[in-house]
Design a protein around this motif. Structure first.
Motif, PDB file in Angstrom:
ATOM      1  N   LYS A 234       4.448   4.575   0.547  1.00 51.08           N
ATOM      2  CA  LYS A 234       3.385   4.466  -0.457  1.00 51.08           C
ATOM      3  C   LYS A 234       3.875   5.155  -1.719  1.00 51.08           C
ATOM      4  O   LYS A 234       3.610   6.338  -1.948  1.00 51.08           O
ATOM      5  CB  LYS A 234       2.103   5.092   0.062  1.00 51.08           C
TER       6      LYS A 234
ATOM      7  N   HIS B 129       8.502  -1.028   0.242  1.00 49.12           N
ATOM      8  CA  HIS B 129       7.087  -1.155   0.607  1.00 49.12           C
ATOM      9  C   HIS B 129       6.747  -0.386   1.880  1.00 49.12           C
ATOM     10  O   HIS B 129       5.573  -0.220   2.210  1.00 49.12           O
ATOM     11  CB  HIS B 129       6.718  -2.633   0.787  1.00 49.12           C
TER      12      HIS B 129
ATOM     13  N   LEU C  74       9.761  -6.159  -5.805  1.00 45.19           N
ATOM     14  CA  LEU C  74       8.632  -5.234  -5.724  1.00 45.19           C
ATOM     15  C   LEU C  74       7.305  -5.966  -5.945  1.00 45.19           C
ATOM     16  O   LEU C  74       6.302  -5.671  -5.281  1.00 45.19           O
ATOM     17  CB  LEU C  74       8.801  -4.116  -6.751  1.00 45.19           C
TER      18      LEU C  74
ATOM     19  N   ASN D  61       6.334  -7.748  -2.825  1.00 45.68           N
ATOM     20  CA  ASN D  61       5.961  -6.860  -1.731  1.00 45.68           C
ATOM     21  C   ASN D  61       4.776  -5.953  -2.060  1.00 45.68           C
ATOM     22  O   ASN D  61       4.411  -5.102  -1.247  1.00 45.68           O
ATOM     23  CB  ASN D  61       7.160  -6.002  -1.316  1.00 45.68           C
ATOM     24  N   GLY D  62       4.212  -6.120  -3.241  1.00 43.51           N
ATOM     25  CA  GLY D  62       3.025  -5.355  -3.590  1.00 43.51           C
ATOM     26  C   GLY D  62       3.272  -3.894  -3.898  1.00 43.51           C
ATOM     27  O   GLY D  62       2.360  -3.063  -3.771  1.00 43.51           O
ATOM     28  N   VAL D  63       4.482  -3.546  -4.319  1.00 41.02           N
ATOM     29  CA  VAL D  63       4.786  -2.161  -4.698  1.00 41.02           C
ATOM     30  C   VAL D  63       4.502  -1.995  -6.190  1.00 41.02           C
ATOM     31  O   VAL D  63       5.055  -2.734  -7.005  1.00 41.02           O
ATOM     32  CB  VAL D  63       6.267  -1.824  -4.412  1.00 41.02           C
TER      33      VAL D  63
END
Length: 261
Positions: A121, A118, A135, A138-140
């Motif tokens: 980008k 993360h 992921l 962690n918002g990936v």
């Protein structure tokens, strides 16, 4: 997505579980002698491990529960050489640029990279449940490639996986192996995982191997990749001189990421 897997306890309990994986039945008297602790300490450890669902208490010791053995083996791999894996993951992160599409195999070493991905980008392609879990937390953004579930690695493999990954083209793939020798390359004993790793390697523009130094000059059943298929090797210590010479001759980038004392 969350995991319901119990967390393993102390280093001593890790040792007990590794012994149980090897022997199936462990005895309190033997464990106390080998670990250098009182038998009461071992009894408490066994009781805690039984409460977590790893062992079944029997007279004088405990027995490994078969239904948990594969999951347990995976967890113990994840807790082995953690400092080296974290150092290699940080070094690998330095090879990733914003905007990359990154593919990760289902190894616990690549999982260490997933935990810090993360910081870039990027988007990712994964085949392992644990990496997908990390992921997601962690918002990936990621694509999970499915197939036949391979319990020992908590990953997906097989024909559906191979067909799908052949249609994808990530910028960089990061993989690990059980062993490396100059003669036969990067190897692994689990054939379903070998096929999945090979497909990931074929799909990518840049291939990075993550391999701790304990795996040098060793070999496993099947070759994942030869040196000419790998662009960069990230490890945690200097390879033996003969292996270093082979890596230099292959014009392969070598990154040594030493764990912080």
């Amino acid at each position: 997505m969350t995991s319901d897997t119990p967390k393993l306890g102390s280093d001593r309990q890790h040792q007990i579980l590794r012994r149980a994986l090897a022997e199936r039945v462990v005895r309190i008297k033997d464990l106390a002698a080998d670990l250098g602790v009182h038998e009461m300490t071992v009894r408490r450890d066994l009781d805690q491990l039984a409460e977590q669902g790893y062992l079944e208490r029997v007279h004088g010791g405990a027995r490994l529960l078969e239904k948990t053995s594969e999951e347990l083996a995976h967890q113990l791999r994840a807790t082995k050489n953690t400092e080296a894996k974290e150092a290699m993951a940080q070094a690998a992160l330095g090879l990733i640029q914003d905007g990359d599409v990154v593919a990760l195999d289902a190894s616990t070493t690549a999982l260490a990279l997933a935990r810090i991905l993360h910081a870039r980008k990027v988007s990712a392609i994964v085949s392992g449940l644990d990496a997908a879990n990390v992921l997601a937390q962690n918002g990936v953004p990621f694509l999970m490639v499915g197939g036949n579930f391979h319990a020992p690695a908590r990953s997906f493999v097989g024909a559906f996986f191979l067909d799908t990954i052949a249609r994808l083209h990530p910028d960089k793939v990061f993989f690990s192996a059980k062993a490396f020798s100059p003669e036969i390359g990067f190897t692994d004993p689990h054939l379903p995982e070998v096929g999945a790793k090979q497909a990931l390697i074929r799909s990518a523009s840049t291939v990075v191997a993550l391999l701790d130094a304990s795996k040098f000059a060793r070999r496993a059943l099947a070759t994942i990749a030869t040196l000419d298929q790998v662009d960069t090797l990230v490890t945690d210590a200097d390879p033996p001189k003969d292996i270093r010479a082979t890596l230099d001759a292959a014009d392969l980038q070598l990154i040594i990421a030493r764990a912080t004392p």
